[in-house]
Design a protein around this motif. Structure first.
Motif, PDB file in Angstrom:
ATOM      1  N   ALA A 524      17.211  -3.003  -5.360  1.00 45.71           N
ATOM      2  CA  ALA A 524      15.828  -2.184  -5.166  1.00 45.71           C
ATOM      3  C   ALA A 524      14.645  -2.739  -5.100  1.00 45.71           C
ATOM      4  CB  ALA A 524      15.791  -1.275  -6.600  1.00 45.71           C
ATOM      5  N   GLY A 525      14.567  -4.213  -5.283  1.00 41.63           N
ATOM      6  CA  GLY A 525      13.501  -4.841  -5.289  1.00 41.63           C
ATOM      7  C   GLY A 525      13.606  -6.280  -5.886  1.00 41.63           C
ATOM      8  N   ALA A 526      12.527  -6.854  -6.351  1.00 41.61           N
ATOM      9  CA  ALA A 526      12.353  -8.162  -7.219  1.00 41.61           C
ATOM     10  C   ALA A 526      13.054  -7.913  -8.538  1.00 41.61           C
ATOM     11  CB  ALA A 526      11.072  -8.751  -7.361  1.00 41.61           C
ATOM     12  N   ALA A 527      13.959  -8.811  -8.776  1.00 41.20           N
ATOM     13  CA  ALA A 527      14.616  -8.681 -10.048  1.00 41.20           C
ATOM     14  C   ALA A 527      15.044 -10.141 -10.532  1.00 41.20           C
ATOM     15  CB  ALA A 527      15.843  -7.934 -10.094  1.00 41.20           C
ATOM     16  N   ARG A 528      15.096 -10.252 -12.032  1.00 42.76           N
ATOM     17  CA  ARG A 528      15.751 -11.451 -12.390  1.00 42.76           C
ATOM     18  C   ARG A 528      16.834 -11.174 -13.264  1.00 42.76           C
ATOM     19  NH1 ARG A 528      11.864 -15.990 -14.656  1.00 42.76           N
ATOM     20  NH2 ARG A 528      13.784 -16.963 -14.853  1.00 42.76           N
ATOM     21  N   GLY A 529      17.836 -11.726 -13.786  1.00 45.50           N
ATOM     22  CA  GLY A 529      19.195 -11.503 -14.315  1.00 45.50           C
ATOM     23  C   GLY A 529      19.194 -12.256 -15.575  1.00 45.50           C
ATOM     24  N   ALA A 530      19.665 -11.610 -16.874  1.00 44.91           N
ATOM     25  CA  ALA A 530      20.099 -12.321 -17.964  1.00 44.91           C
ATOM     26  C   ALA A 530      21.422 -12.143 -18.283  1.00 44.91           C
ATOM     27  CB  ALA A 530      19.198 -12.172 -19.099  1.00 44.91           C
ATOM     28  N   PHE A 531      22.266 -12.982 -18.572  1.00 42.26           N
ATOM     29  CA  PHE A 531      23.635 -12.498 -18.787  1.00 42.26           C
ATOM     30  C   PHE A 531      24.303 -13.360 -19.856  1.00 42.26           C
ATOM     31  CE2 PHE A 531      22.532 -11.857 -14.240  1.00 42.26           C
ATOM     32  CZ  PHE A 531      23.076 -10.609 -13.990  1.00 42.26           C
ATOM     33  N   LEU A 532      25.184 -12.922 -20.574  1.00 42.77           N
ATOM     34  CA  LEU A 532      25.993 -13.610 -21.395  1.00 42.77           C
ATOM     35  C   LEU A 532      27.427 -13.463 -20.949  1.00 42.77           C
ATOM     36  CD1 LEU A 532      24.933 -12.566 -25.202  1.00 42.77           C
ATOM     37  CD2 LEU A 532      25.173 -14.778 -24.292  1.00 42.77           C
ATOM     38  N   VAL A 533      27.790 -14.802 -20.614  1.00 44.80           N
ATOM     39  CA  VAL A 533      29.323 -14.767 -19.975  1.00 44.80           C
ATOM     40  C   VAL A 533      30.085 -15.539 -20.786  1.00 44.80           C
ATOM     41  CG1 VAL A 533      30.524 -15.617 -17.858  1.00 44.80           C
ATOM     42  CG2 VAL A 533      28.204 -14.918 -17.634  1.00 44.80           C
ATOM     43  N   ASP A 534      31.077 -14.793 -21.423  1.00 49.13           N
ATOM     44  CA  ASP A 534      32.008 -15.295 -22.558  1.00 49.13           C
ATOM     45  C   ASP A 534      31.034 -16.092 -23.558  1.00 49.13           C
ATOM     46  OD1 ASP A 534      34.097 -14.249 -21.460  1.00 49.13           O
ATOM     47  OD2 ASP A 534      34.999 -16.173 -20.479  1.00 49.13           O
ATOM     48  N   GLY A 535      29.947 -15.314 -23.922  1.00 47.17           N
ATOM     49  CA  GLY A 535      28.935 -16.072 -25.051  1.00 47.17           C
ATOM     50  C   GLY A 535      28.066 -16.927 -24.609  1.00 47.17           C
ATOM     51  N   LYS A 536      28.457 -17.557 -23.192  1.00 42.85           N
ATOM     52  CA  LYS A 536      27.089 -18.324 -22.820  1.00 42.85           C
ATOM     53  C   LYS A 536      25.876 -17.842 -22.104  1.00 42.85           C
ATOM     54  CE  LYS A 536      26.830 -22.447 -20.099  1.00 42.85           C
ATOM     55  NZ  LYS A 536      27.421 -23.399 -19.019  1.00 42.85           N
ATOM     56  N   LEU A 537      24.839 -17.972 -22.450  1.00 37.28           N
ATOM     57  CA  LEU A 537      23.642 -17.467 -22.013  1.00 37.28           C
ATOM     58  C   LEU A 537      23.246 -18.008 -20.697  1.00 37.28           C
ATOM     59  CD1 LEU A 537      21.931 -14.930 -22.821  1.00 37.28           C
ATOM     60  CD2 LEU A 537      20.209 -16.694 -23.951  1.00 37.28           C
ATOM     61  N   VAL A 538      23.115 -17.176 -19.665  1.00 34.16           N
ATOM     62  CA  VAL A 538      22.840 -17.421 -18.167  1.00 34.16           C
ATOM     63  C   VAL A 538      21.673 -16.702 -17.689  1.00 34.16           C
ATOM     64  CG1 VAL A 538      23.526 -17.850 -15.888  1.00 34.16           C
ATOM     65  CG2 VAL A 538      25.316 -18.314 -17.878  1.00 34.16           C
ATOM     66  N   GLN A 539      20.545 -17.472 -17.105  1.00 34.63           N
ATOM     67  CA  GLN A 539      19.425 -16.697 -16.442  1.00 34.63           C
ATOM     68  C   GLN A 539      19.678 -17.062 -14.966  1.00 34.63           C
ATOM     69  OE1 GLN A 539      15.635 -17.252 -18.209  1.00 34.63           O
ATOM     70  NE2 GLN A 539      16.187 -19.395 -18.646  1.00 34.63           N
ATOM     71  N   THR A 540      19.098 -16.017 -14.226  1.00 35.74           N
ATOM     72  CA  THR A 540      18.767 -16.514 -12.795  1.00 35.74           C
ATOM     73  C   THR A 540      17.407 -16.474 -12.130  1.00 35.74           C
ATOM     74  OG1 THR A 540      18.812 -14.156 -12.110  1.00 35.74           O
ATOM     75  CG2 THR A 540      21.001 -15.271 -12.374  1.00 35.74           C
ATOM     76  N   PRO A 541      17.154 -17.159 -11.166  1.00 35.78           N
ATOM     77  CA  PRO A 541      15.729 -16.934 -10.744  1.00 35.78           C
ATOM     78  C   PRO A 541      15.474 -15.751 -10.361  1.00 35.78           C
ATOM     79  CG  PRO A 541      16.989 -18.283  -9.144  1.00 35.78           C
ATOM     80  CD  PRO A 541      17.762 -18.007 -10.321  1.00 35.78           C
ATOM     81  N   MET A 542      14.271 -15.435  -9.874  1.00 36.98           N
ATOM     82  CA  MET A 542      13.808 -13.846  -9.227  1.00 36.98           C
ATOM     83  C   MET A 542      14.262 -14.169  -7.750  1.00 36.98           C
ATOM     84  SD  MET A 542      10.316 -11.764  -9.545  1.00 36.98           S
ATOM     85  CE  MET A 542       9.269 -13.085  -8.776  1.00 36.98           C
ATOM     86  N   ILE A 543      14.614 -12.896  -7.438  1.00 43.89           N
ATOM     87  CA  ILE A 543      15.355 -12.812  -5.841  1.00 43.89           C
ATOM     88  C   ILE A 543      14.870 -11.578  -5.560  1.00 43.89           C
ATOM     89  CG2 ILE A 543      17.142 -14.244  -6.204  1.00 43.89           C
ATOM     90  CD1 ILE A 543      18.942 -11.904  -6.588  1.00 43.89           C
ATOM     91  N   TYR A 544      15.043 -11.269  -4.235  1.00 43.16           N
ATOM     92  CA  TYR A 544      14.523 -10.057  -3.402  1.00 43.16           C
ATOM     93  C   TYR A 544      15.633  -9.608  -2.506  1.00 43.16           C
ATOM     94  CZ  TYR A 544       9.978 -11.720  -4.838  1.00 43.16           C
ATOM     95  OH  TYR A 544       8.736 -12.156  -5.572  1.00 43.16           O
ATOM     96  N   PRO A 545      15.835  -8.374  -2.246  1.00 41.33           N
ATOM     97  CA  PRO A 545      16.906  -7.759  -1.430  1.00 41.33           C
ATOM     98  C   PRO A 545      16.668  -8.444  -0.142  1.00 41.33           C
ATOM     99  CG  PRO A 545      16.042  -6.013  -2.844  1.00 41.33           C
ATOM    100  CD  PRO A 545      14.767  -7.132  -3.062  1.00 41.33           C
ATOM    101  N   PRO A 546      17.890  -8.969   0.500  1.00 40.93           N
ATOM    102  CA  PRO A 546      19.060  -8.676   0.003  1.00 40.93           C
ATOM    103  C   PRO A 546      19.743  -9.829  -0.563  1.00 40.93           C
ATOM    104  CG  PRO A 546      19.035  -9.043   2.568  1.00 40.93           C
ATOM    105  CD  PRO A 546      17.672  -9.138   2.193  1.00 40.93           C
ATOM    106  N   ALA A 547      18.980 -10.572  -1.190  1.00 38.61           N
ATOM    107  CA  ALA A 547      19.376 -12.074  -1.779  1.00 38.61           C
ATOM    108  C   ALA A 547      20.439 -11.874  -2.753  1.00 38.61           C
ATOM    109  CB  ALA A 547      18.214 -12.837  -2.091  1.00 38.61           C
ATOM    110  N   GLU A 548      21.346 -12.836  -2.753  1.00 36.64           N
ATOM    111  CA  GLU A 548      22.313 -12.882  -3.903  1.00 36.64           C
ATOM    112  C   GLU A 548      22.017 -14.360  -4.667  1.00 36.64           C
ATOM    113  OE1 GLU A 548      25.725 -12.677  -1.933  1.00 36.64           O
ATOM    114  OE2 GLU A 548      25.466 -10.591  -1.316  1.00 36.64           O
ATOM    115  N   VAL A 549      22.475 -14.478  -5.849  1.00 36.39           N
ATOM    116  CA  VAL A 549      22.114 -15.890  -6.640  1.00 36.39           C
ATOM    117  C   VAL A 549      23.450 -15.799  -7.668  1.00 36.39           C
ATOM    118  CG1 VAL A 549      20.532 -14.779  -8.531  1.00 36.39           C
ATOM    119  CG2 VAL A 549      20.786 -17.193  -7.801  1.00 36.39           C
TER     120      VAL A 549
END
Length: 584
Positions: A524-549
């Motif tokens: 939908a627009g600019a976004a960053r993600g914060a995720f806990l993957v099996d208890g490990k904290l991961v964050q992504t840089p900011m991306i814009y559609p249609p980008a993937e990271v």
């Protein structure tokens, strides 16, 4: 510096000349046919015989009379030795004072030359020694605090002490040591009388700037990081300070919390503060700190409060006000920008309207105050996720009718404050949670009556099951696409603050090792993600559609199956819906 202390320093300077008596006392004592002459209580010359036609007493009288004449004239003689032939003369003030005889020298086991030099040196030291001294020459004493004074000099006999005005201090005397304890605020003096001489020191008794109480902290979680312990301390330190009106404190030595507290249920340490203010005595105090680890049962329910209306605040106002029910996990997401023409304070408060104290658990995910609306929301989500999963929080006590500010954000023009909090009353009843934009200082007033707010969403958690098999269609997991709705029919577009738990099953049925990638997709627009993957904290840089990271990847052996848990939530400031893609 306060006016009281400044004026006292002037008096102190005047009194400093009074803290010793400059008079010189000369005495002669006869014993066993010898006469000893003392100056200011110091034995200086012992005469063992007469000289020529003078008896030992005649010699002593001549020496004493000369010394008394010099003392009465206020002279400050420089004592020395002059030789004439085989004799040695002790001199002072341009006159001959004494001539040692062979008997005088024999008594000391010295020659006459050495005897004369000893007499001169002893006389000089005794003459320069005040007859009566009192140190220090002035003091500032706090009420209830004690200060020690010392009486010195050559005076002898009983010591008499008095304070002016009476009742300014209490007096405790032991020998030459005088201990004063401040009783009432005011300015005055202490006088000491001994052997007919008197000395005076200036006094100023002040109220102390404040006092401290021990700090009791409660936290939850098995691994409590330092920043949580520091936050808990910041919540409680103000309440532990008992300051006089107009006084402030400064934390001079913060508590040395461990980087992560993992062992034991209690932690004991301390901090140091300096308290000061006008017309008060500044004091440094150590604050005892006890941290208790509290075990908390699972809550019976969860609700989401959403404070984002208006997002851009143009006038000071109450932004959100709602009741938090006992034993319910209440998640508050706030996200507001300062759209006024001046600096603005954003405050989040807990208010206890009941007649019993409430203990409330607070899990804090506060983002930085910044013009970057995406960054502050992302950091808030990142911090909250970690604490949410680990169960790390702070337990606050709110007395009846009291207010506790749990967020203080100072926003310049166009700054944004964003955060995610979890608040849960553990005992004592329901509480009120408010968010307000303010110009000027905060107050302790109780919030106004409850205002209906439709941005309250029960059951703000989603669990999604997904599966990906290597070589087959990619898995797409939507985040924020299907808005949750509250009983009033209000929808939460983007599902900001909703916690997603993704239970992902991945498998590799091929005969070769394969890599499976998990990606974050902006839609939908600019976004960053914060995720806990099996208890490990991961964050992504900011991306814009249609980008993937990339969020993470997994290396699967041939025929391997794996279960993965991913926890995330749409962060305020970002554009949702977004998605997770799994492929290999």
């Amino acid at each position: 510096m306060s006016k009281d202390i400044a004026s006292f320093l002037l008096v102190f300077a005047l009194f400093s000349g009074w803290s010793h008596a400059r008079e010189v006392r000369v005495k002669s004592v006869t014993a066993s046919g010898r006469v000893t002459i003392s100056v200011n209580g110091v034995p200086c010359i012992t005469l063992a015989s007469g000289a020529g036609s003078l008896s030992v007493q005649d010699r002593a009288n001549l020496i004493r009379l000369r010394l008394e004449r010099w003392a009465g004239a206020g002279a400050n003689p420089k004592f020395g030795v002059a030789r004439k032939g085989s004799s040695y003369r002790v001199t002072g003030a341009g006159e001959i004072l004494a001539v040692p005889t062979a008997a005088d020298a024999k008594r000391l086991g010295l020659k006459r030359r050495s005897t004369a030099h000893r007499w001169a040196a002893t006389l000089q030291r005794a003459w320069n020694t005040p007859f009566l001294t009192l140190s220090p020459s002035g003091a500032v004493i706090g009420m209830g605090m004690s200060r020690t004074f010392q009486v010195g000099g050559g005076a002898s006999g009983p010591i008499y002490v008095r304070s002016e005005p009476e009742g300014l201090v209490s007096i405790n005397q032991s020998g030459k040591t005088i201990t004063l304890t401040g009783r009432n605020p005011g300015q005055g003096s202490i006088s000491v009388i001994r052997d007919g001489a008197s000395v005076t020191s200036a006094l100023l008794v002040l109220k102390l700037a404040g006092s401290v109480r021990p700090v009791q902290l409660e936290v939850t979680g098995g691994s409590v990081p330092r920043d949580v312990l520091e936050e808990a301390f910041s919540y409680e330190i103000d309440a532990s300070m008992k300051l006089e009106p107009g006084c402030v404190y400064k934390l001079t030595q913060p508590p040395a919390f461990p980087s992560v507290w993992t062992r034991g249920d209690q932690l004991t340490l301390s901090a140091t503060v300096y308290m000061h203010g006008p017309q008060r005595l500044g004091v440094t105090r150590s604050i005892p700190i006890t941290v208790q680890r509290r075990k908390v049962d699972r809550a019976t329910g969860t609700v989401l409060f959403y404070s984002n209306y208006p997002e851009r605040v143009t006038v000071p106002q109450t932004l959100f006000r709602q009741t938090v029910n006992h034993d319910t996990n209440t998640r508050l997401l706030y996200h507001h920008q300062n759209g006024t023409s001046a600096a603005m304070n954003l405050g989040i408060d807990i208010y206890n309207p009941g007649d019993k104290s409430v203990h409330a658990l607070v899990v804090d995910g506060t983002g930085p105050v910044t013009p970057d609306t995406v960054l502050t929301g992302h950091v808030a989500a990142y911090r909250y996720l970690k604490r949410h999963v680990d169960g790390v929080g702070i337990v606050l006590r709110i007395p009846p009718g009291a207010r506790r500010r749990i967020v203080r954000a100072q926003l310049k023009i166009n700054d944004t404050a964003s955060g995610i909090l979890m608040v849960r009353p553990l005992s004592g009843g329901d509480i009120l949670l408010t968010a307000a934009a303010e110009h000027g200082p905060e107050t302790d007033r109780a919030p106004a009556q409850l205002v209906k707010n439709d941005a309250v969403f029960p059951s703000p958690d989603k669990t999604i099951e997904a599966e990906y098999e290597v070589g087959k269609t990619w898995a797409h997991i939507a985040l924020g696409r299907h808005a949750i709705t509250n009983p009033n029919g209000t929808k939460l577009s983007g599902n900001y603050g909703v916690v997603y738990t993704v239970k992902l099953r991945i498998s590799n049925p091929t005969p070769s090792p394969r890599k499976v990638q998990v990606l974050f997709e902006a839609k939908a627009g600019a976004a960053r993600g914060a995720f806990l993957v099996d208890g490990k904290l991961v964050q992504t840089p900011m991306i814009y559609p249609p980008a993937e990271v990339k969020i993470t990847d997994f290396h699967l052996r041939a025929g391997e199956r794996r279960n993965v848990t991913i926890i995330t939530l749409p962060a305020a400031g970002g554009s949702y819906p977004a998605g997770i893609i799994v492929h290999g």
